[in-house]
Design a protein around this motif. Sequence first.
Motif, PDB file in Angstrom:
ATOM      1  N   HIS A  89      49.747  11.172  48.790  1.00  0.00           N
ATOM      2  CA  HIS A  89      50.317  10.034  48.058  1.00  0.00           C
ATOM      3  C   HIS A  89      51.623   9.524  48.675  1.00  0.00           C
ATOM      4  CE1 HIS A  89      53.441  12.460  46.094  1.00  0.00           C
ATOM      5  NE2 HIS A  89      52.538  13.263  45.547  1.00  0.00           N
ATOM      6  N   SER A  90      52.242  10.316  49.559  1.00  0.00           N
ATOM      7  CA  SER A  90      53.492   9.886  50.205  1.00  0.00           C
ATOM      8  C   SER A  90      53.452  10.272  51.680  1.00  0.00           C
ATOM      9  CB  SER A  90      54.700  10.520  49.521  1.00  0.00           C
ATOM     10  OG  SER A  90      54.782  10.141  48.165  1.00  0.00           O
ATOM     11  N   ASN A  91      52.487   9.711  52.387  1.00  0.00           N
ATOM     12  CA  ASN A  91      52.219  10.142  53.754  1.00  0.00           C
ATOM     13  C   ASN A  91      53.396   9.895  54.692  1.00  0.00           C
ATOM     14  OD1 ASN A  91      50.822   9.303  56.647  1.00  0.00           O
ATOM     15  ND2 ASN A  91      49.899  11.097  55.675  1.00  0.00           N
ATOM     16  N   GLN A  92      54.079   8.759  54.539  1.00  0.00           N
ATOM     17  CA  GLN A  92      55.203   8.486  55.430  1.00  0.00           C
ATOM     18  C   GLN A  92      56.337   9.478  55.225  1.00  0.00           C
ATOM     19  OE1 GLN A  92      55.268   6.842  58.029  1.00  0.00           O
ATOM     20  NE2 GLN A  92      54.922   4.649  57.859  1.00  0.00           N
ATOM     21  N   LEU A  93      56.661   9.764  53.985  1.00  0.00           N
ATOM     22  CA  LEU A  93      57.708  10.751  53.723  1.00  0.00           C
ATOM     23  C   LEU A  93      57.297  12.125  54.234  1.00  0.00           C
ATOM     24  CD1 LEU A  93      58.837   9.734  50.121  1.00  0.00           C
ATOM     25  CD2 LEU A  93      60.208   9.578  52.211  1.00  0.00           C
TER      26      LEU A  93
END
Length: 363
Positions: free
Chosen positions: A258-262
Amino acid sequence: MAINCDTHEFKIPQKEVKTQSDLKKWAESEAFQDLMGLLLAVNTAVQGLKMPPPSSGSEAIQRLKRLLDTMSAWADEIAPVQQPQRFGNKAFRTYFQRLEERAESLLREALPDRLHRAVPELAVYLTESVGNATRIDYGTGHELAFVMLLCALFKVEALAEADLADAGLVLFARYLRLAQQLQQRYRMEPAGSQGVWSLDDHQFVPFIWGSAQLIGHPRVTPKAIASEDMALALAKDYLLFAGVEYILKVKTGPFAEHSNQLWNISAVPHWTKVNSGLLKMYRGEVLCKHPVIQHCRFGSILSIAPAAERPHELIIPPAVAGLGCDVAIDVTLGQGSMSGGPRTRLGQIRSHLGDLFPLHRCP
């Protein structure tokens, strides 16, 4: 130079970036310079600092924080309505209408008499910062409106150089809690969300200034971004982890999904590289995107007029490998060398923030 509120001709900000070709005008404007100046100045000022107690800061900071407290109390008063739609509660329109009607009076209470002539112009940015009443959504463009308000407050000298760190860690932190409150209270849709490929559905700036806070931290590394326990423990001290804590509250499932970039950013070894990469990502994905900037408003304080050329250009070394996106740059802003000039120091920052920094252009 600072704005003299006694003689300056203020005007109500208007939308000026109407087509894709207008982005060039924005990228070469005084407003772009001033905004980048503020972003970098606060970025430097908060390095190595934890968020102070909410009661910290100058009288000016505290008066503006009380303004945000009042806006938060309104959200408590204006309850969501019963409706069939799951998202976009129409009670937000009542909240927004109240803010439109009272924004100027809020600012007059928060600012000294000498600045009251600037209030109608400042009120536009305050109102725009809470979201869109038609779509009942909130995104990085609304967050940008609040950063523009902060920038305008520095330009009219409502805030001083000594307030830079508290502008980020007290005022912006309080605004972040308000924005999150409104998102949850009224089930606001993300505005222009890129989904899993963005940092967050709603915010960006907390991750920039929050990563700056952590530069040089002796124990906490970017790896902690992906740790729920670390995020919960550090959220009260660092804007970045306050942002992660909120994501964990509103999203379920594996963090990497759900927060791949982070999650990708958590693999970077040093906060300096995270911070510089996020700054360039913000410039490219927010400040230089027509869908965001078309909603920005420009007046006499933050002007669309062309900026004067700066004598020095910021040296940006080659991209850093391993960030998980192609926007990382290896430069410690606020300490990086500038051709033809000395290293930038916080003490050089003056009220007209654009004077300190080189001309930043959209890619």
